[in-house]
Design an enzyme around this catalytic site. Structure first.
Site, PDB file in Angstrom:
ATOM      1  N   MET A 119       0.845  -1.205   0.000  1.00  0.00           N
ATOM      2  CA  MET A 119       0.000   0.000   0.000  1.00  0.00           C
ATOM      3  C   MET A 119       0.883   1.260   0.000  1.00  0.00           C
ATOM      4  O   MET A 119       0.926   2.050   0.944  1.00  0.00           O
ATOM      5  CB  MET A 119      -0.927  -0.043   1.218  1.00  0.00           C
ATOM      6  CG  MET A 119      -2.098  -0.965   0.981  1.00  0.00           C
ATOM      7  SD  MET A 119      -3.122  -0.333  -0.400  1.00  0.00           S
ATOM      8  CE  MET A 119      -3.867  -1.860  -0.972  1.00  0.00           C
ATOM      9  N   HIS A 120       1.553   1.449  -1.149  1.00  0.00           N
ATOM     10  CA  HIS A 120       2.496   2.565  -1.327  1.00  0.00           C
ATOM     11  C   HIS A 120       1.820   3.923  -1.073  1.00  0.00           C
ATOM     12  O   HIS A 120       2.325   4.740  -0.304  1.00  0.00           O
ATOM     13  CB  HIS A 120       3.020   2.584  -2.771  1.00  0.00           C
ATOM     14  CG  HIS A 120       3.470   1.260  -3.308  1.00  0.00           C
ATOM     15  ND1 HIS A 120       4.736   0.735  -3.110  1.00  0.00           N
ATOM     16  CD2 HIS A 120       2.813   0.353  -4.077  1.00  0.00           C
ATOM     17  CE1 HIS A 120       4.835  -0.432  -3.712  1.00  0.00           C
ATOM     18  NE2 HIS A 120       3.704  -0.700  -4.317  1.00  0.00           N
ATOM     19  N   ASP A 121       0.702   4.156  -1.735  1.00  0.00           N
ATOM     20  CA  ASP A 121       0.152   5.518  -1.806  1.00  0.00           C
ATOM     21  C   ASP A 121      -0.580   5.976  -0.540  1.00  0.00           C
ATOM     22  O   ASP A 121      -0.394   7.127  -0.121  1.00  0.00           O
ATOM     23  CB  ASP A 121      -0.769   5.645  -3.028  1.00  0.00           C
ATOM     24  CG  ASP A 121       0.005   5.444  -4.332  1.00  0.00           C
ATOM     25  OD1 ASP A 121      -0.631   5.238  -5.375  1.00  0.00           O
ATOM     26  OD2 ASP A 121       1.251   5.498  -4.300  1.00  0.00           O
TER      27      ASP A 121
END
Ligand code: RIB
Ligand code: CA
Length: 344
Positions: free
Chosen positions: A260-262
């Protein structure tokens, strides 16, 4: 927000909509995971699903600065939001471009706006060309992008957002060379964002927090493409989006999980204390035959150039997920309160 929505970009939007201390002053639709026009539709549709107030969504450039656009529907799905099928948006696009929205917003609110980039940097670079003072007019910039002491996710050394438009990334990092220490971009690179692993248990907790009846939102044994039965529309669409990402990560031997980079970058934009930062001079390789779009960090002044970035070097993923689940779960419940017969 400057996004290439995107499954995890969607969670970043939900996180900010669910955070009372955040005011989203605009959403720039940047080409990346999918085409810019589809990114714009995705954001307008999410805003409808979330019954959000009017928030400007501006269309970005159709192509990167210097190379043809490359998209990645195999990672984020044909529309860029996995298996989620959002109702066609009733809201409309802004008449101004994403770059003009960037420039006019920071001029109207000097020193107030935190820029959050979770896609390629094409439109921020175009905005900097229009307004070179942008680094000093922004309060802060947070970028999800790059990989430093960590393998790439698109080539062995580069990360997707930089890979799509490396010329733009270089223009952005170069533009912040003269920024004061407290205005350096905070960079959330794969080194950190690949420790932000969402598992089915996180989705189960989210659904429970939103008041959905207890059930398994996604199991590794499910047939691919299984659709969510959650009665809450926000939860249902998130489950359908993230399941696609679980399947993608499994297909590439990373496990039934989703990085969940963003939303992590969004959480840092609201609260930088979530991250341990370390200054460095960042530059982007443009001419390398096998290393093009690689981000390089000079941590110790070997290049004789001042730092132009604060790179996130440590965080607590569990603390982030607790915050994400609490905020988005409560938000989903508030926006779509369940009526008794739905809790069957
Ligand atoms: O490399 C991960 C980044 O690329 C994320 O922002 C994802 O949404 C894609 O844009
Ligand atoms: Ca993204």
């Amino acid at each position: 927000m400057d996004v290439d929505t995107g499954i995890d970009d969607s969670l970043a939007l939900l996180y900010l909509l669910a955070s009372p201390e955040a005011e989203i002053v605009g959403i720039a639709a940047t080409a990346g995971n999918v085409a810019a026009a589809q990114v714009a539709v995705n954001n307008l549709a999410w805003l409808d699903v979330c019954r959000a107030p009017a928030i400007e969504v501006a269309l970005g450039a159709a192509e990167p600065l210097a190379v043809p656009l490359r998209t990645t529907e195999d990672t984020h799905g044909p529309q860029g939001i996995g298996y989620a099928e959002l109702p066609a948006p009733t809201r409309h696009l802004s008449r101004r471009s994403a770059a003009r929205m960037w420039v006019e917003t920071v001029r109207e609110r000097p020193g107030e706006v935190v820029g959050l980039c979770t896609g390629p940097l094409t439109n921020l670079a175009l905005a900097l060309r229009l307004e070179p003072e942008l680094p000093r007019l922004l309060r802060r910039l947070v970028i999800m992008g790059g990989a430093f002491n960590h393998p790439g996710n698109t080539t062995p050394t580069n990360e997707w957002n930089i890979h799509v438009d490396p010329e733009a990334a270089k223009e952005v990092f170069d533009a912040f060379a003269a920024a004061p220490a407290d205005r350096r971009p905070i960079v959330c690179a794969l080194d950190i964002t690949e420790t932000i692993e969402m598992h089915p248990e996180h989705l189960r907790r989210l659904a429970e927090r939103a008041g959905c009846p207890p059930r398994d939102p996604a199991r590794e044994s499910d047939p691919e493409g299984t659709r969510s039965s959650a009665p809450n529309p926000v939860v249902r669409h998130v489950e359908d989006a993230v399941r696609f990402y679980f399947e993608f990560h499994r297909r590439y031997d990373q496990g039934y999980l989703a990085h969940m980079h963003d939303p992590f970058a969004a959480a840092v934009a609201l609260d930088p204390s979530l991250a341990i930062l370390r200054p460095a001079t960042v530059d982007v390789e443009l001419a390398g035959t096998i290393t093009r779009a690689t981000t390089v960090a000079d941590w110790s002044g070997m290049w004789g150039r001042e730092p132009n970035a604060d790179i996130v070097v440590a965080t607590d993923p569990a603390a982030f997920f607790d915050r994400l689940i609490a905020r988005v779960g409560d938000f989903a419940r508030a926006v779509h309160p369940l009526v008794p017969q739905e809790i069957s």
